[in-house]
Motif scaffolding. Structure first.
Motif, PDB file in Angstrom:
ATOM      1  N   ASN A 154       0.841  -1.207   0.000  1.00  0.00           N
ATOM      2  CA  ASN A 154       0.000   0.000   0.000  1.00  0.00           C
ATOM      3  C   ASN A 154       0.875   1.256   0.000  1.00  0.00           C
ATOM      4  O   ASN A 154       1.222   1.773   1.055  1.00  0.00           O
ATOM      5  N   GLY A 156       0.112   4.234  -0.709  1.00  0.00           N
ATOM      6  CA  GLY A 156      -0.580   5.431  -0.271  1.00  0.00           C
ATOM      7  C   GLY A 156      -0.323   5.787   1.175  1.00  0.00           C
ATOM      8  O   GLY A 156      -0.532   6.934   1.593  1.00  0.00           O
ATOM      9  N   LYS A 157       0.165   4.812   1.964  1.00  0.00           N
ATOM     10  CA  LYS A 157       0.449   5.065   3.373  1.00  0.00           C
ATOM     11  C   LYS A 157       1.938   5.171   3.673  1.00  0.00           C
ATOM     12  O   LYS A 157       2.340   5.199   4.828  1.00  0.00           O
ATOM     13  N   VAL A 161       4.791   9.635   1.171  1.00  0.00           N
ATOM     14  CA  VAL A 161       3.531  10.096   0.594  1.00  0.00           C
ATOM     15  C   VAL A 161       2.781  10.951   1.605  1.00  0.00           C
ATOM     16  O   VAL A 161       2.278  12.035   1.291  1.00  0.00           O
ATOM     17  N   THR A 167       4.516  11.005  -4.622  1.00  0.00           N
ATOM     18  CA  THR A 167       3.157  10.560  -4.894  1.00  0.00           C
ATOM     19  C   THR A 167       3.082   9.048  -4.683  1.00  0.00           C
ATOM     20  O   THR A 167       4.114   8.352  -4.732  1.00  0.00           O
ATOM     21  N   PRO A 168       1.877   8.504  -4.486  1.00  0.00           N
ATOM     22  CA  PRO A 168       1.757   7.044  -4.383  1.00  0.00           C
ATOM     23  C   PRO A 168       2.307   6.325  -5.607  1.00  0.00           C
ATOM     24  O   PRO A 168       2.904   5.260  -5.478  1.00  0.00           O
ATOM     25  N   GLY A 243      -5.304   1.723  -0.433  1.00  0.00           N
ATOM     26  CA  GLY A 243      -4.368   2.499  -1.237  1.00  0.00           C
ATOM     27  C   GLY A 243      -5.035   3.211  -2.399  1.00  0.00           C
ATOM     28  O   GLY A 243      -4.567   4.246  -2.859  1.00  0.00           O
ATOM     29  N   TYR A 246      -5.765   6.867  -2.489  1.00  0.00           N
ATOM     30  CA  TYR A 246      -4.683   7.817  -2.730  1.00  0.00           C
ATOM     31  C   TYR A 246      -4.366   7.928  -4.221  1.00  0.00           C
ATOM     32  O   TYR A 246      -3.460   8.623  -4.608  1.00  0.00           O
ATOM     33  N   TYR A 248      -3.246   5.695  -6.609  1.00  0.00           N
ATOM     34  CA  TYR A 248      -2.109   5.093  -7.295  1.00  0.00           C
ATOM     35  C   TYR A 248      -2.576   3.951  -8.184  1.00  0.00           C
ATOM     36  O   TYR A 248      -3.642   3.382  -8.000  1.00  0.00           O
TER      37      TYR A 248
END
Length: 268
Positions: A154, A156-157, A161, A167-168, A243, A246, A248
């Motif tokens: 993931n 996005g975490k 980020v 960025t993701p 994720g 976010y 991606y």
């Protein structure tokens, strides 16, 4: 809080000397070989280039290993430094080579060099990596598939980020790049097409990522966040693909060297 307070001390080299050369956060595996200025200089130069640098250096060594023997010549070794633009004098490159050419054959076993450069994660980081691995569904050999690793990750975490540094998509692309390079490296050393890895491989993979991360707190957040593991989470969260919130792209391509490869089409 001192971000380096949890790092392993290196007993084989004077700690002040290490500090002056740059923070080295991982315990060295082989004191006799690593305790030399040329090798420490190479290690610090690789660390300074970021987390993907050790993977790129590793991949270039594997490319010049034309018969997948784990052996490389001095001429090829020097060429790699030139192509990768590692600003180290030829005499120092030769000194590094001589450390591993103990039988004066004119060749070296480069996995030994890689292992020495990477070192070992400290106990806390190792425990976190093992925790992530043990939360995967493993096959009868105790291995996890590269496909499942890709699906569970993931970006996005990721701390970078959440801090707005990347960025993701950038984080996920970097992760896929490093995973693909490591898969190629395992192929060169072990032979055969690699679709799954065991615990030792997973720890080695994260030892390489860990090499350039000075802060244990950052490493811990990266592991727990990217694998959706928290105090109240007993396993990897595969059902809730958080994720995607976010933005991606899970089908992002790995960019390893000149080879552009869609990992979905390769089955992992």
């Amino acid at each position: 809080r001192n971000p380096n307070q949890n790092m392993n001390n290196i007993s084989i080299v004077n700690s002040n000397e290490i500090h002056n050369k740059g923070n080295i956060n991982q315990e060295i595996k082989n004191s006799n070989r690593i305790n030399s200025d040329p090798l420490l200089n190479l290690r610090n130069l690789i660390i300074s280039r970021g987390p993907k640098s050790i993977f790129t250096f590793q991949r270039m060594l594997a490319i010049y290993d034309r018969n997948n023997s784990g052996i490389i010549s001095l001429d090829d070794f020097i060429n790699i430094f030139q192509i990768y633009n590692l600003n180290i004098p030829d005499s120092e490159i030769k000194n590094i080579f001589d450390i591993y050419d103990q039988n004066l054959s004119g060749t070296i076993n480069y996995p030994l060099l890689i292992n020495d450069l990477i070192g070992q994660m400290n106990e806390k980081r190792t425990s976190l990596v093992e925790k992530v691995f043990n939360n995967f569904n493993k096959n009868e050999k105790g291995e996890i598939s590269l496909k499942e690793i890709k699906q569970a990750y993931n970006p996005g975490k990721h701390p970078d980020v959440l801090n707005g540094k990347k960025t993701p998509n950038e984080v996920f692309g970097d992760f896929l790049d490093m995973l693909e390079i490591y898969r190629e490296y395992i192929y060169n050393i072990k032979g055969g097409y690699i679709i799954s890895i065991n615990l030792e491989d997973f720890k080695q993979f994260y030892s390489e990522i860990s090499l350039s991360i000075k802060d244990d707190y950052f490493f811990e957040n990266m592991m727990l966040n990217c694998w959706n593991i928290g105090n109240n989470n007993n396993g990897l969260n595969r059902n809730n693909d958080s994720g995607n919130n976010y933005g991606y792209d899970r089908n992002i391509r790995a960019r390893t060297g000149q080879q552009i490869m869609n990992m979905n089409n390769r089955g992992y």
